[in-house]
Design a protein around this motif. Structure first.
Motif, PDB file in Angstrom:
ATOM      1  N   GLY A 167     -16.494   2.005  12.470  1.00 35.55           N
ATOM      2  CA  GLY A 167     -15.262   1.023  11.371  1.00 35.55           C
ATOM      3  C   GLY A 167     -15.228  -0.365  11.575  1.00 35.55           C
TER       4      GLY A 167
ATOM      5  N   TYR B 163     -11.157  -1.671   9.674  1.00 38.67           N
ATOM      6  CA  TYR B 163     -10.683  -0.869   8.915  1.00 38.67           C
ATOM      7  C   TYR B 163     -11.974   0.286   9.319  1.00 38.67           C
ATOM      8  CZ  TYR B 163      -9.029  -4.548   5.569  1.00 38.67           C
ATOM      9  OH  TYR B 163      -8.200  -5.706   5.340  1.00 38.67           O
ATOM     10  N   THR B 164     -11.756   1.453   9.240  1.00 39.39           N
ATOM     11  CA  THR B 164     -11.938   2.485   9.164  1.00 39.39           C
ATOM     12  C   THR B 164     -14.210   2.851   8.423  1.00 39.39           C
ATOM     13  OG1 THR B 164     -10.961   4.663   7.976  1.00 39.39           O
ATOM     14  CG2 THR B 164     -10.139   4.010  10.437  1.00 39.39           C
TER      15      THR B 164
ATOM     16  N   LYS C 174     -14.550   5.384   6.581  1.00 39.07           N
ATOM     17  CA  LYS C 174     -13.779   6.096   5.489  1.00 39.07           C
ATOM     18  C   LYS C 174     -12.887   4.807   4.301  1.00 39.07           C
ATOM     19  CE  LYS C 174     -10.888   9.483   3.174  1.00 39.07           C
ATOM     20  NZ  LYS C 174     -11.187   8.415   2.176  1.00 39.07           N
ATOM     21  N   GLU C 175     -12.631   3.662   4.963  1.00 39.89           N
ATOM     22  CA  GLU C 175     -11.727   1.977   4.168  1.00 39.89           C
ATOM     23  C   GLU C 175     -12.564   1.764   3.992  1.00 39.89           C
ATOM     24  OE1 GLU C 175      -7.603   1.948   6.328  1.00 39.89           O
ATOM     25  OE2 GLU C 175      -9.133   1.713   7.893  1.00 39.89           O
ATOM     26  N   VAL C 176     -13.804   1.259   4.826  1.00 44.01           N
ATOM     27  CA  VAL C 176     -14.776   0.706   3.878  1.00 44.01           C
ATOM     28  C   VAL C 176     -15.060   0.954   2.513  1.00 44.01           C
ATOM     29  CG1 VAL C 176     -16.541  -0.508   5.016  1.00 44.01           C
ATOM     30  CG2 VAL C 176     -15.212  -0.476   6.021  1.00 44.01           C
TER      31      VAL C 176
ATOM     32  N   ASP D  15     -14.583   4.180   0.629  1.00 43.83           N
ATOM     33  CA  ASP D  15     -13.950   3.627  -0.407  1.00 43.83           C
ATOM     34  C   ASP D  15     -13.435   2.549  -1.969  1.00 43.83           C
ATOM     35  OD1 ASP D  15     -13.009   6.547   0.469  1.00 43.83           O
ATOM     36  OD2 ASP D  15     -11.065   6.306   0.959  1.00 43.83           O
ATOM     37  N   SER D  16     -13.177   1.283  -0.398  1.00 40.34           N
ATOM     38  CA  SER D  16     -13.710  -0.161  -0.562  1.00 40.34           C
ATOM     39  C   SER D  16     -14.483  -0.202  -1.853  1.00 40.34           C
ATOM     40  CB  SER D  16     -13.380  -0.870   0.124  1.00 40.34           C
ATOM     41  OG  SER D  16     -13.131  -2.190  -0.274  1.00 40.34           O
TER      42      SER D  16
END
Length: 90
Positions: free
Chosen positions: A19, A28-29, A31-33, A35-36
């Motif tokens: 992250g 932010y993990t 995956k969150e990055v 997804d963004s």
């Protein structure tokens, strides 16, 4: 940036970026990055006196036998100081 030590199927260990930490200290993990990024947002590294490097998603870890995914990296440029892999742990 946060890293975690992992071992592949042969027991050989290496580190993964798991992250990123923003300038404001928010984590932010991967995956969150990703997804963004998929939603159309850009992410960059920021290092004093260096150009920003764009963070991008990669399929998975390039180490043999490792399937860590999603994987984050930066576009190559003229310096390694701004590479995601070289930033201090957050």
């Amino acid at each position: 940036m946060r890293k975690q030590t992992v071992a592949n199927k042969d027991g050989i260990s290496h580190e993964h970026i798991v992250g990123v930490v923003t300038n404001l200290g928010r984590f932010y993990t991967n995956k969150e990055v990703v997804d963004s990024i998929n939603a159309g947002h850009d992410w960059y590294t920021e290092v004093d006196k260096e150009p920003r490097a764009k963070i991008k998603k990669a399929g998975s870890c390039s180490r043999s036998g490792c399937l860590h995914s999603p994987y984050l990296t930066t576009n190559p440029d003229h310096t390694t100081r701004n590479n995601l892999e070289n930033l201090p742990r957050g």
